[in-house]
Scaffold this motif. Structure first.
Motif, PDB file in Angstrom:
ATOM      1  N   LEU A 164       2.025  35.202  -9.881  1.00 56.95           N
ATOM      2  CA  LEU A 164       2.634  34.928  -8.573  1.00 56.95           C
ATOM      3  C   LEU A 164       2.684  36.183  -7.707  1.00 56.95           C
ATOM      4  CD1 LEU A 164       5.615  32.580  -9.484  1.00 56.95           C
ATOM      5  CD2 LEU A 164       3.527  31.960  -8.282  1.00 56.95           C
ATOM      6  N   GLN A 165       2.783  37.360  -8.322  1.00 53.62           N
ATOM      7  CA  GLN A 165       2.892  38.595  -7.545  1.00 53.62           C
ATOM      8  C   GLN A 165       1.612  38.930  -6.796  1.00 53.62           C
ATOM      9  OE1 GLN A 165       5.880  39.889  -7.276  1.00 53.62           O
ATOM     10  NE2 GLN A 165       6.518  38.285  -8.706  1.00 53.62           N
ATOM     11  N   HIS A 166       0.507  38.268  -7.133  1.00 55.45           N
ATOM     12  CA  HIS A 166      -0.765  38.509  -6.457  1.00 55.45           C
ATOM     13  C   HIS A 166      -1.073  37.460  -5.398  1.00 55.45           C
ATOM     14  CE1 HIS A 166      -1.733  41.668  -9.347  1.00 55.45           C
ATOM     15  NE2 HIS A 166      -1.408  40.835 -10.333  1.00 55.45           N
ATOM     16  N   LEU A 167      -0.131  36.561  -5.121  1.00 53.01           N
ATOM     17  CA  LEU A 167      -0.359  35.477  -4.167  1.00 53.01           C
ATOM     18  C   LEU A 167       0.611  35.602  -2.995  1.00 53.01           C
ATOM     19  CD1 LEU A 167      -0.795  32.469  -6.602  1.00 53.01           C
ATOM     20  CD2 LEU A 167      -2.581  33.908  -5.611  1.00 53.01           C
ATOM     21  N   CYS A 168       0.203  35.024  -1.885  1.00 48.62           N
ATOM     22  CA  CYS A 168       1.022  35.031  -0.666  1.00 48.62           C
ATOM     23  C   CYS A 168       2.031  33.901  -0.712  1.00 48.62           C
ATOM     24  CB  CYS A 168       0.132  34.918   0.568  1.00 48.62           C
ATOM     25  SG  CYS A 168       1.046  34.749   2.111  1.00 48.62           S
ATOM     26  N   ARG A 169       3.277  34.168  -0.358  1.00 45.40           N
ATOM     27  CA  ARG A 169       4.327  33.154  -0.380  1.00 45.40           C
ATOM     28  C   ARG A 169       4.093  32.080   0.666  1.00 45.40           C
ATOM     29  NH1 ARG A 169       7.081  29.538   0.338  1.00 45.40           N
ATOM     30  NH2 ARG A 169       9.332  29.278   0.103  1.00 45.40           N
ATOM     31  N   HIS A 188       8.463  31.094  -6.966  1.00 41.75           N
ATOM     32  CA  HIS A 188       7.911  31.511  -5.684  1.00 41.75           C
ATOM     33  C   HIS A 188       7.448  32.958  -5.727  1.00 41.75           C
ATOM     34  CE1 HIS A 188      10.863  28.307  -4.860  1.00 41.75           C
ATOM     35  NE2 HIS A 188       9.997  27.902  -3.947  1.00 41.75           N
ATOM     36  N   PRO A 189       6.350  33.287  -5.067  1.00 37.99           N
ATOM     37  CA  PRO A 189       5.955  34.698  -4.918  1.00 37.99           C
ATOM     38  C   PRO A 189       6.967  35.456  -4.065  1.00 37.99           C
ATOM     39  CG  PRO A 189       4.102  33.240  -4.452  1.00 37.99           C
ATOM     40  CD  PRO A 189       5.316  32.373  -4.551  1.00 37.99           C
ATOM     41  N   THR A 190       7.018  36.745  -4.258  1.00 38.82           N
ATOM     42  CA  THR A 190       7.994  37.580  -3.543  1.00 38.82           C
ATOM     43  C   THR A 190       7.365  38.376  -2.407  1.00 38.82           C
ATOM     44  OG1 THR A 190       7.631  39.355  -5.151  1.00 38.82           O
ATOM     45  CG2 THR A 190       9.435  37.825  -5.577  1.00 38.82           C
ATOM     46  N   LYS A 191       6.081  38.160  -2.111  1.00 34.47           N
ATOM     47  CA  LYS A 191       5.411  38.888  -1.038  1.00 34.47           C
ATOM     48  C   LYS A 191       4.548  37.914  -0.233  1.00 34.47           C
ATOM     49  CE  LYS A 191       5.109  43.223  -3.655  1.00 34.47           C
ATOM     50  NZ  LYS A 191       4.192  44.271  -4.184  1.00 34.47           N
ATOM     51  N   PHE A 192       4.165  38.333   0.979  1.00 39.19           N
ATOM     52  CA  PHE A 192       3.212  37.560   1.779  1.00 39.19           C
ATOM     53  C   PHE A 192       2.153  38.506   2.337  1.00 39.19           C
ATOM     54  CE2 PHE A 192       6.571  38.804   4.635  1.00 39.19           C
ATOM     55  CZ  PHE A 192       5.936  39.147   5.815  1.00 39.19           C
ATOM     56  N   CYS A 193       1.031  37.948   2.724  1.00 35.81           N
ATOM     57  CA  CYS A 193      -0.163  38.741   3.051  1.00 35.81           C
ATOM     58  C   CYS A 193      -0.098  39.250   4.494  1.00 35.81           C
ATOM     59  CB  CYS A 193      -1.427  37.920   2.846  1.00 35.81           C
ATOM     60  SG  CYS A 193      -1.523  36.461   3.916  1.00 35.81           S
ATOM     61  N   TYR A 242      -7.715  46.244   1.995  1.00 38.48           N
ATOM     62  CA  TYR A 242      -6.697  47.295   2.027  1.00 38.48           C
ATOM     63  C   TYR A 242      -5.487  46.979   1.149  1.00 38.48           C
ATOM     64  CZ  TYR A 242      -9.384  48.696   6.117  1.00 38.48           C
ATOM     65  OH  TYR A 242     -10.394  49.071   6.968  1.00 38.48           O
ATOM     66  N   LYS A 243      -5.491  45.770   0.508  1.00 35.72           N
ATOM     67  CA  LYS A 243      -4.401  45.368  -0.383  1.00 35.72           C
ATOM     68  C   LYS A 243      -3.038  45.471   0.312  1.00 35.72           C
ATOM     69  CE  LYS A 243      -7.162  44.793  -3.927  1.00 35.72           C
ATOM     70  NZ  LYS A 243      -8.425  45.129  -3.255  1.00 35.72           N
ATOM     71  N   ARG A 244      -2.956  44.938   1.555  1.00 35.82           N
ATOM     72  CA  ARG A 244      -1.715  45.030   2.313  1.00 35.82           C
ATOM     73  C   ARG A 244      -0.835  43.823   2.017  1.00 35.82           C
ATOM     74  NH1 ARG A 244      -4.678  45.762   7.986  1.00 35.82           N
ATOM     75  NH2 ARG A 244      -5.880  44.136   6.951  1.00 35.82           N
ATOM     76  N   SER A 245       0.434  44.059   1.813  1.00 33.65           N
ATOM     77  CA  SER A 245       1.388  42.983   1.563  1.00 33.65           C
ATOM     78  C   SER A 245       2.744  43.395   2.104  1.00 33.65           C
ATOM     79  CB  SER A 245       1.481  42.677   0.059  1.00 33.65           C
ATOM     80  OG  SER A 245       1.928  43.811  -0.648  1.00 33.65           O
ATOM     81  N   HIS A 246       3.624  42.389   2.274  1.00 33.55           N
ATOM     82  CA  HIS A 246       4.941  42.618   2.840  1.00 33.55           C
ATOM     83  C   HIS A 246       5.966  41.853   2.008  1.00 33.55           C
ATOM     84  CE1 HIS A 246       3.002  44.264   6.469  1.00 33.55           C
ATOM     85  NE2 HIS A 246       2.133  43.308   6.268  1.00 33.55           N
TER      86      HIS A 246
END
Length: 1046
Positions: free
Chosen positions: A110-115, A174-179, A126-130
């Motif tokens: 889940l940590q590699h997916l967008c919420r 749920h993932p904890t980050k979004f793209c 660039y492997k950007r996430s928020h």
């Protein structure tokens, strides 16, 4: 206070409601028996067993799936405690609990997916996430500030923009980050700009708990039907194990709650700082006491703050807990950040301050209000401190004075005092030890009546310094035209004479001038300007960007420097910030009025003639220069249905308000060079017409619209930029299509017909010749247009050059009247020169007018008077000609105020009403008494004066206010600034001239200069005691450069 574990905790931690009391053991036993009876297998030969076997299994599978989904999908793991308890009793653990390893793998995936969209971060190079539950980044904060929207955390922003509620997310689901792509979508939605990024689905991603067919982990083979799980026949044994595990969980949870509560109290560690609720003088209800106490330390709220979830804490306690335990509210585990903390309402604070408390100091027991407790406690401290600090000399040599010790010994002696001051500063002043020490020193000086040193120290603490403000020094340097070396010499001399630093050094002046030059203030255009960079930090740029660097065409001697038009307008508006706010107050409007403000701008452009300066050896080479400038005429705002004017330039023709935009060493007659340099300015102006400027003024973003009026051009430049033929052309006027013959036959009845758009159409006809006409026929069709117009001008009259042109014509009339040309029109050149010489000698004798080779404004103003006519009449014999000249001059002097005044309807309303009659009578005199001069011909300015003035007054309200006199007055400034900034390189010299000319027109510096002149007029001096015995007045300090050899 009961605290709950964070959402990320394991679902096995159940609430206290799942702990069934002992009295319900019968019901618990009945449920076990019921389940045991269900799972008991029937005999194989039974008909009932064969028929109902599949039904029972299917019903049990359905119950298992429903219970599993209900437990896993609940937003809070503690909402359905009873249902969870039932499921623990009736369902096998393997039916809804996955193994620990699979859960960890699922959570890691889940940590590699967008919420939001479900996309993988691996697709972004660039492997950007928020973070979903983190604070908003700086770029989004700046955008929200511009849009006047308030949000500090991503959960609030996602709920407002994308309508996604992430506050109840669970880390195992749920993932904890979004793209970054979703971040871009949010940004575009906030800025209301078009974007081409969409979600891959119709809506946001819906997340499900982990299962054997999980799409996130990909454990289930696609296309293969999954077999149903077989029920465990020994379910009663499993249930006993589950009941024992639930018992252990309850014990662990209770201990964890107690440990977490005590942990937060240890983190706060405010027992010695905050007041206990036990000192309240009144026995309030427990609910009220809980409402006024901190939910972390359980003391009375000290500097209370409120979170977004409406819980109250002490500021120090909540900040320490957020730093140590994470960004969650300690009461409800809602996401909370330090930026979300706000002060409670004033009514709550007033109630808090009015609470009666009992002083906890021994032998006091006084009842006081909570708001006055600190003052009361300080009285006890003062009584305790009166005992004083007794120095104990342990023997040896006598104790030395503090100042006679070494630095190391001073540190050793003052160590305890330093620690006390540091502790006080951290507790009361936010760690600002310097301010505490300076304040102590200031109070000591005041106590000893050393007020002079105390005033100087207070000025330094307030940032004023003991000398002049850098802006005042900058205004003095610019207004007295001092070069760098001259100012530095004055600075050193004054400092040596007075012993004080009255003037600021040059580096302080350079820092002060940055805030006044274009490129310092941030602004935004909505919509963005076409073909113009969005970068706002743009200073002086090269004006030759439009010229192609070819060997034959490139003008070698051309040097051009300019500001970008939009940056210059933003800087000019910020320079007038105080005037705009005062105008809003004067019109009874709110200071926070956002606009839109309508700004009317007068544009001016004119050649400055020969500006050559000799540098070094060799002869002076003639140089011609051109300046393009603008003036902010009016600023108005629409309030209701009326347009209210908040600012109006009172001196529109002054050089102090005419701001330079572009300076170039070029000839105004060089059409190609002028076009190449001014075309970028024109493009920027055209882009700004269709956009709105957003500028932060007094902390509030305000909007400005611009109206550009190109009226500050003389006739020569109007013909140049509008593509018309020169002034000797058959087509006499730049406002109408009349020829010279038509204008002489009909002096009055003409109207304005020319415009920039019509000139462009006529140029296309001239260029293409679609009707295949001859040159004369084509010239008659286009009415004198022979080049492409590249600057839009407003058809108007330049009042200054109108005066000069009419004065030159009267000068000719005086000469012809002396020579009696009305009797004999055939006169030789020698006779005409003799008439001019006679007139010049007489005017010099009677009117003190020196002969001029070329008419200028000062000579024209002195010439056009009744005294001059009386002096000229002494050289004319005929009384009839005397009356004609007097009447002609009298009519002209009645018409002149109409086009020269800034507001003729207020300044000379009677002359405005009489203008038509006066112009008609003036035309009759020219056609009869002075027919010898105006038979079949008329000058350009006489034609404009008689035919077009009333129409322009009716359209614009004024002619004099829109004249180019301010730009003409700047010619002498150019020469003085060039002499002030003389350098070997003309390239850098033009930059300095443009910069100092802009500073010269700054209203901010003008106010400083006016205040400085007021102090000079009041005899402001520097005390001789302050200067160490020698003193110098401020007037003498400014006169020092004049005594130097510059």
């Amino acid at each position: 206070m009961e605290t709950l574990p964070p959402p990320s905790m394991n679902l096995c931690f159940v609430s206290e409601q799942t702990q069934l009391p002992y009295k319900k053991f019968a019901e618990w036993k009945f449920k076990l028996f019921k389940v045991r009876s269900i799972e008991k297998p029937l005999p194989d030969g039974s008909h009932l067993a064969n028929n109902n076997k599949g039904k029972v299994a299917a019903s049990l599978d359905q119950v298992i799936e429903e219970k599993t989904d209900m437990v896993a999908l609940s937003h809070s793991p503690f909402e359905t405690d009873t249902e969870l308890n039932k499921s623990i009793q009736t369902i096998d653990k393997g039916a809804f609990h996955v193994s620990q390893r699979e859960a960890e793998t699922h959570q890691e995936n889940l940590q590699h997916l967008c919420r939001i969209c479900g996309g993988s971060f691996k697709t972004d190079p660039y492997k950007r996430s928020h973070p979903v539950h983190g604070p908003i980044d700086d770029d989004m904060k700046a955008l929200l500030r511009k849009k006047e929207k308030k949000a500090t955390s991503w959960p609030d922003l996602l709920a407002k923009v994308l309508k996604i509620d992430v506050k109840g997310d669970i880390d195992t689901i749920h993932p904890t980050k979004f793209c970054h792509q979703c971040w871009t979508v949010i940004q575009k939605k906030l800025s209301n700009s078009p974007y081409e990024i969409f979600f891959p689905k119709k809506g946001p991603m819906e997340w499900q708990p982990h299962s054997t067919s999980c799409d996130v982990c990909g454990t289930s083979p696609r296309g293969v039907k999954r077999k149903k799980q077989v029920l465990n026949p020994q379910l009663n044994k499993k249930m006993r194990m589950m009941a024992g595990r639930a018992r252990k969980i309850r014990q662990i949870r209770n201990t964890k709650q107690v440990n977490q509560k005590s942990l937060m109290k240890k983190i706060a560690s405010c027992k010695k700082i905050h007041l206990s609720t036990k000192i309240l003088a009144v026995d309030y209800p427990s609910d009220f006491v809980k409402s006024i106490s901190c939910q972390i330390c359980e003391h009375i709220l000290a500097d209370p703050v409120e979170t977004t979830c409406k819980h109250l804490f002490c500021r120090a306690c909540i900040l320490k807990c957020l730093k140590a335990l994470g960004s969650y509210c300690p009461a409800c585990r809602y996401p909370c950040f330090p930026t979300d903390l706000v002060s409670p309402v004033k009514s709550f604070l007033s109630i808090m301050n009015s609470l009666p408390v009992i002083c906890p100091v021994k032998d006091c027991q006084e009842e006081i209000c909570l708001g006055k407790y600190c003052h009361h406690l300080s009285i006890h401290k003062e009584i305790k401190d009166k005992e004083g600090y007794v120095c104990i000399n342990k023997g040896g040599r006598p104790r030395q004075h503090l100042l006679s010790l070494t630095r190391r010994a001073q540190k050793h002696r003052l160590r305890e005092l330093k620690l006390q001051v540091k502790a006080f500063a951290e507790k009361e002043e936010g760690g600002d030890v310097k301010s505490v020490c300076l304040t102590l020193f200031l109070l000591a000086l005041r106590a000893r009546n050393e007020h002079r040193q105390a005033d100087e120290l207070e000025a330094i603490m307030q940032g004023k310094g003991s000398g002049l403000h850098p802006a005042v020094c900058l205004a003095i340097r610019v207004n007295t035209f001092l070069s760098c070396s001259q100012y530095h010499k004055m600075y050193r001399t004054v400092k040596a004479v007075t012993g004080r630093q009255i003037f600021q050094p040059l580096h302080a002046l350079r820092t002060a001038e940055k805030a006044l030059l274009p490129g310092y203030h941030q602004f935004e255009w909505k919509p963005p300007l076409k073909n113009v960079s969005s970068n706002t930090e743009v200073g002086i740029i090269d004006g030759l960007s439009g010229i192609q660097h070819l060997v034959d065409d490139y003008p070698v001697d051309t040097i051009a420097k300019r500001f970008r038009y939009d940056a210059a307008l933003a800087s000019a508006l910020m320079d007038m910030e105080e005037d705009i706010l005062e105008g809003l107050k004067r019109q009874d409007l709110d200071d926070y009025f956002k606009g839109p403000f309508t700004v009317v701008i007068k544009e001016s452009c004119d050649g400055m003639g020969d500006v050559s300066e000799k540098h070094g050896c060799g002869p002076a080479v003639p140089e011609k220069a051109v300046r393009f400038s603008f003036t902010l005429m009016t600023i108005s705002v629409t309030h209701g249905n009326a347009s209210i004017r908040v600012f109006e330039e009172c001196k529109p023709n002054s050089e102090l308000c005419c701001k330079p935009l572009c300076l170039m060493l070029a000839d105004e007659s060089d059409h190609e060079t002028l076009t190449a340099i001014l075309s970028p300015l024109v493009a920027e102006r055209e882009a700004m017409k269709d956009s709105v400027l957003i500028l932060d003024m007094a902390g509030i973003p305000r909007t400005f619209k611009f109206i550009f009026r190109g009226t500050g051009y003389d006739e020569k430049l109007v013909r140049e930029v509008e593509g018309l033929e020169a002034s000797g052309s058959t087509y006499i006027c730049t406002l109408c299509d009349a020829t010279r013959l038509e204008a002489s036959q009909n002096l009055i009845l003409h109207s304005i017909t020319r415009s920039h758009a019509e000139n462009l159409e006529r140029y296309e006809l001239w260029r293409t010749n679609p009707y295949h006409e001859t040159v004369d026929e084509l010239r008659d069709r286009v009415k004198g247009v022979s080049a492409k117009p590249f600057i839009e001008t407003v058809p108007s009259i330049d009042a200054l050059h109108c005066d000069i042109g009419n004065a030159a014509e009267f000068y000719k009339i005086f000469q012809f009247e002396i020579g009696e040309v009305y009797k004999n029109t055939d006169a030789s050149k020698e006779e005409r020169r003799r008439w001019q010489s006679t007139l010049d000698k007489h005017l010099r004798k009677k009117m003190n007018l020196k002969p001029m080779t070329r008419m200028n404004g000062n000579f024209a103003r002195k010439l056009m008077t009744k005294e001059t006519v009386e002096a000229v009449c002494e050289l004319i014999k005929s009384e009839e000609r005397h009356e004609a000249l007097r009447e002609l001059m009298d009519l002209y002097l009645k018409m002149k105020p109409v086009w020269r005044s800034s507001c003729p309807t207020k300044e000379c309303p009677e002359l405005v009403c009489q203008y038509s009659f006066n112009s008609q009578r003036f035309a009759e005199l020219l056609a009869t008494k002075f027919r010898y001069r105006y038979a079949g011909k008329i000058t350009n300015y006489f034609h404009k004066t008689l035919a077009h003035v009333p129409e322009i007054i009716e359209r614009d309200g004024s002619i004099g206010a829109w004249a180019s006199e301010g730009n003409e007055s700047g010619n002498k400034l150019f020469r003085r600034f060039r002499k002030m900034n003389a350098r070997q390189s003309k390239f850098y010299e033009m930059e300095d001239v443009l910069k100092h000319h802009w500073l010269y027109t700054s209203k901010h510096l003008q106010k400083f200069m006016n205040a400085h002149n007021t102090l000079k007029s009041q005899g402001f001096t520097i005390s001789p005691e302050e200067g160490g015995g020698d003193f110098i007045t401020l007037d003498e300090s400014l006169e020092i450069p004049d005594s130097m050899e510059f």
